[in-house]
Design a protein around this motif. Structure first.
Motif, PDB file in Angstrom:
ATOM      1  N   GLN A 273     122.346   0.481 -16.905  1.00  0.00           N
ATOM      2  CA  GLN A 273     121.654   0.826 -18.161  1.00  0.00           C
ATOM      3  C   GLN A 273     121.410   2.321 -18.294  1.00  0.00           C
ATOM      4  OE1 GLN A 273     121.440  -1.842 -20.110  1.00  0.00           O
ATOM      5  NE2 GLN A 273     122.183  -3.010 -18.365  1.00  0.00           N
ATOM      6  N   ARG A 274     122.290   3.136 -17.728  1.00  0.00           N
ATOM      7  CA  ARG A 274     122.205   4.597 -17.842  1.00  0.00           C
ATOM      8  C   ARG A 274     123.409   5.063 -18.630  1.00  0.00           C
ATOM      9  NH1 ARG A 274     118.134   6.817 -14.039  1.00  0.00           N
ATOM     10  NH2 ARG A 274     117.309   4.892 -13.197  1.00  0.00           N
ATOM     11  N   VAL A 275     123.168   5.797 -19.682  1.00  0.00           N
ATOM     12  CA  VAL A 275     124.262   6.295 -20.503  1.00  0.00           C
ATOM     13  C   VAL A 275     124.268   7.817 -20.405  1.00  0.00           C
ATOM     14  CG1 VAL A 275     125.222   6.419 -22.823  1.00  0.00           C
ATOM     15  CG2 VAL A 275     124.023   4.352 -22.075  1.00  0.00           C
TER      16      VAL A 275
ATOM     17  N   ARG B  82      99.307  10.212 -26.055  1.00  0.00           N
ATOM     18  CA  ARG B  82      99.552  11.021 -24.856  1.00  0.00           C
ATOM     19  C   ARG B  82     100.972  10.826 -24.346  1.00  0.00           C
ATOM     20  NH1 ARG B  82      95.097   9.527 -20.779  1.00  0.00           N
ATOM     21  NH2 ARG B  82      96.292  10.936 -19.472  1.00  0.00           N
ATOM     22  N   LEU B  83     101.435   9.574 -24.347  1.00  0.00           N
ATOM     23  CA  LEU B  83     102.797   9.294 -23.892  1.00  0.00           C
ATOM     24  C   LEU B  83     103.810   9.937 -24.825  1.00  0.00           C
ATOM     25  CD1 LEU B  83     104.788   8.004 -21.981  1.00  0.00           C
ATOM     26  CD2 LEU B  83     104.445   5.820 -23.180  1.00  0.00           C
ATOM     27  N   MET B  84     103.597   9.823 -26.115  1.00  0.00           N
ATOM     28  CA  MET B  84     104.511  10.431 -27.089  1.00  0.00           C
ATOM     29  C   MET B  84     104.547  11.955 -26.918  1.00  0.00           C
ATOM     30  SD  MET B  84     106.478   9.052 -29.172  1.00  0.00           S
ATOM     31  CE  MET B  84     107.043   8.816 -30.798  1.00  0.00           C
ATOM     32  N   THR B  85     103.390  12.557 -26.679  1.00  0.00           N
ATOM     33  CA  THR B  85     103.320  14.002 -26.451  1.00  0.00           C
ATOM     34  C   THR B  85     104.122  14.392 -25.211  1.00  0.00           C
ATOM     35  OG1 THR B  85     101.142  14.121 -27.495  1.00  0.00           O
ATOM     36  CG2 THR B  85     101.748  15.938 -26.029  1.00  0.00           C
ATOM     37  N   ALA B  86     103.960  13.628 -24.133  1.00  0.00           N
ATOM     38  CA  ALA B  86     104.690  13.929 -22.888  1.00  0.00           C
ATOM     39  C   ALA B  86     106.192  13.793 -23.088  1.00  0.00           C
ATOM     40  CB  ALA B  86     104.216  13.015 -21.763  1.00  0.00           C
ATOM     41  N   LEU B  87     106.621  12.767 -23.813  1.00  0.00           N
ATOM     42  CA  LEU B  87     108.057  12.580 -24.045  1.00  0.00           C
ATOM     43  C   LEU B  87     108.619  13.701 -24.924  1.00  0.00           C
ATOM     44  CD1 LEU B  87     108.076   8.714 -24.536  1.00  0.00           C
ATOM     45  CD2 LEU B  87     109.013   9.985 -22.585  1.00  0.00           C
TER      46      LEU B  87
ATOM     47  N   GLN C  77     120.263  12.943 -18.635  1.00  0.00           N
ATOM     48  CA  GLN C  77     119.478  11.756 -18.300  1.00  0.00           C
ATOM     49  C   GLN C  77     118.063  11.863 -18.857  1.00  0.00           C
ATOM     50  OE1 GLN C  77     120.113  11.848 -14.049  1.00  0.00           O
ATOM     51  NE2 GLN C  77     121.728  10.315 -14.170  1.00  0.00           N
ATOM     52  N   ILE C  78     117.479  13.047 -18.784  1.00  0.00           N
ATOM     53  CA  ILE C  78     116.124  13.262 -19.336  1.00  0.00           C
ATOM     54  C   ILE C  78     116.145  13.032 -20.845  1.00  0.00           C
ATOM     55  CG2 ILE C  78     114.344  15.004 -19.791  1.00  0.00           C
ATOM     56  CD1 ILE C  78     114.316  14.658 -16.882  1.00  0.00           C
ATOM     57  N   LEU C  79     117.100  13.647 -21.527  1.00  0.00           N
ATOM     58  CA  LEU C  79     117.157  13.514 -22.981  1.00  0.00           C
ATOM     59  C   LEU C  79     117.419  12.069 -23.395  1.00  0.00           C
ATOM     60  CD1 LEU C  79     119.141  16.768 -23.854  1.00  0.00           C
ATOM     61  CD2 LEU C  79     116.690  16.342 -24.199  1.00  0.00           C
ATOM     62  N   ASN C  80     118.308  11.405 -22.693  1.00  0.00           N
ATOM     63  CA  ASN C  80     118.604  10.004 -22.996  1.00  0.00           C
ATOM     64  C   ASN C  80     117.369   9.126 -22.768  1.00  0.00           C
ATOM     65  OD1 ASN C  80     120.516   7.870 -23.685  1.00  0.00           O
ATOM     66  ND2 ASN C  80     120.243   7.249 -21.556  1.00  0.00           N
ATOM     67  N   GLY C  81     116.699   9.322 -21.652  1.00  0.00           N
ATOM     68  CA  GLY C  81     115.507   8.538 -21.347  1.00  0.00           C
ATOM     69  C   GLY C  81     114.389   8.785 -22.330  1.00  0.00           C
ATOM     70  N   ALA C  82     114.170  10.057 -22.667  1.00  0.00           N
ATOM     71  CA  ALA C  82     113.109  10.388 -23.628  1.00  0.00           C
ATOM     72  C   ALA C  82     113.398   9.771 -24.988  1.00  0.00           C
ATOM     73  CB  ALA C  82     112.954  11.905 -23.748  1.00  0.00           C
ATOM     74  N   ALA C  83     114.647   9.845 -25.418  1.00  0.00           N
ATOM     75  CA  ALA C  83     115.014   9.259 -26.714  1.00  0.00           C
ATOM     76  C   ALA C  83     114.793   7.749 -26.713  1.00  0.00           C
ATOM     77  CB  ALA C  83     116.473   9.585 -27.050  1.00  0.00           C
ATOM     78  N   ALA C  84     115.236   7.081 -25.661  1.00  0.00           N
ATOM     79  CA  ALA C  84     115.080   5.623 -25.587  1.00  0.00           C
ATOM     80  C   ALA C  84     113.603   5.233 -25.574  1.00  0.00           C
ATOM     81  CB  ALA C  84     115.785   5.082 -24.344  1.00  0.00           C
TER      82      ALA C  84
ATOM     83  N   THR D  82     111.594   9.550 -16.897  1.00  0.00           N
ATOM     84  CA  THR D  82     111.797  10.748 -17.695  1.00  0.00           C
ATOM     85  C   THR D  82     110.780  11.828 -17.330  1.00  0.00           C
ATOM     86  OG1 THR D  82     112.728   9.461 -19.502  1.00  0.00           O
ATOM     87  CG2 THR D  82     111.855  11.639 -20.064  1.00  0.00           C
ATOM     88  N   VAL D  83     109.515  11.461 -17.259  1.00  0.00           N
ATOM     89  CA  VAL D  83     108.465  12.430 -16.935  1.00  0.00           C
ATOM     90  C   VAL D  83     108.639  12.950 -15.512  1.00  0.00           C
ATOM     91  CG1 VAL D  83     105.973  12.741 -16.667  1.00  0.00           C
ATOM     92  CG2 VAL D  83     106.858  11.507 -18.649  1.00  0.00           C
ATOM     93  N   VAL D  84     108.940  12.074 -14.581  1.00  0.00           N
ATOM     94  CA  VAL D  84     109.172  12.500 -13.199  1.00  0.00           C
ATOM     95  C   VAL D  84     110.373  13.445 -13.139  1.00  0.00           C
ATOM     96  CG1 VAL D  84     109.947  11.693 -10.923  1.00  0.00           C
ATOM     97  CG2 VAL D  84     108.063  10.538 -12.078  1.00  0.00           C
ATOM     98  N   GLY D  85     111.424  13.155 -13.898  1.00  0.00           N
ATOM     99  CA  GLY D  85     112.613  14.008 -13.928  1.00  0.00           C
ATOM    100  C   GLY D  85     112.313  15.418 -14.402  1.00  0.00           C
ATOM    101  N   VAL D  86     111.452  15.544 -15.401  1.00  0.00           N
ATOM    102  CA  VAL D  86     111.084  16.879 -15.887  1.00  0.00           C
ATOM    103  C   VAL D  86     110.246  17.605 -14.842  1.00  0.00           C
ATOM    104  CG1 VAL D  86     109.813  18.156 -17.650  1.00  0.00           C
ATOM    105  CG2 VAL D  86     111.257  16.263 -18.310  1.00  0.00           C
ATOM    106  N   LEU D  87     109.309  16.901 -14.242  1.00  0.00           N
ATOM    107  CA  LEU D  87     108.505  17.532 -13.188  1.00  0.00           C
ATOM    108  C   LEU D  87     109.387  18.011 -12.042  1.00  0.00           C
ATOM    109  CD1 LEU D  87     105.287  15.333 -13.016  1.00  0.00           C
ATOM    110  CD2 LEU D  87     105.441  17.766 -13.580  1.00  0.00           C
TER     111      LEU D  87
END
Length: 192
Positions: A24-26, A87-92, A112-119, A152-157
């Motif tokens: 499930q990773r695009v 808060r979640l929407m702000t973080a994404l 992967q970050i952009l795909n995860g955030a969008a989903a 997604t959040v962990v990936g950015v950190l």
């Protein structure tokens, strides 16, 4: 003379994309191709065909950490309040912002970050609309959406802390605190 089992870069890219899709990773093909070609250049220059053992290392390396799809059928959705949803929407949104400023780095990771955030934002928006239609402020999120948001959040950190991503235009401490707070909040949600 071509070695037995040797693969072309196109074939390696195809296998990686297929394995990621199975999980499930695009990821766009050009991102995978760039990453494979960069890895090959670091190893031994532009070698094609790629020896079988090197091809397998690349495929395994790019697909490592991809977890099996979990069965969520017996798991209840998480319930977020309006404040938690915001808060979640702000973080994404901030994850997308940080990723956009680092497009020249780690293209596979950024994709992967952009795909995860969008989903996650699409699912969060749909859940918010459903809550509004029901006349409640309780937003129901599936375990899969929570996993995607956490990843997604962990990936950015990780990008900010370990990969040298730039975020000089942001308050570094505030950004890290926001991401940490959201991860704490998501950790308080029933485990998936």
């Amino acid at each position: 003379m071509e070695q037995p089992g040797a693969m072309r870069v196109d074939d390696i890219v195809t296998v990686i994309i297929r394995r990621l899709a199975d999980q499930q990773r695009v990821v766009p093909e050009y991102i995978v191709r760039d990453a494979v070609e960069a890895a090959l250049r670091q190893r031994a220059g532009d070698t094609e065909p790629v020896p079988a053992h090197v091809a397998e290392e690349l495929i395994t390396g790019f697909c490592t950490g991809v977890t099996a799809v979990e069965d969520d059928s017996a798991t209840m959705p998480a319930v977020l309040s309006g404040d938690e949803t915001g808060r979640l929407m702000t973080a994404l949104g901030l994850a997308v912002h940080v990723a956009a400023f680092n497009l020249d780095r780690d293209r596979l990771h950024i994709a992967q970050i952009l795909n995860g955030a969008a989903a996650a934002m699409v699912a969060l928006g749909a859940a918010s609309r459903a809550a509004h239609a029901d006349g409640t402020s309780a937003v129901l999120l599936s375990p899969a959406t929570l996993r995607t948001a956490r990843t997604t959040v962990v990936g950015v950190l990780q990008g900010l802390r370990d990969r040298g991503w730039q975020a000089r235009h942001l308050d570094q401490a505030g950004t890290t605190a926001l991401f940490g707070g959201v991860l704490d909040m998501l950790g308080a949600v029933p485990p998936t």
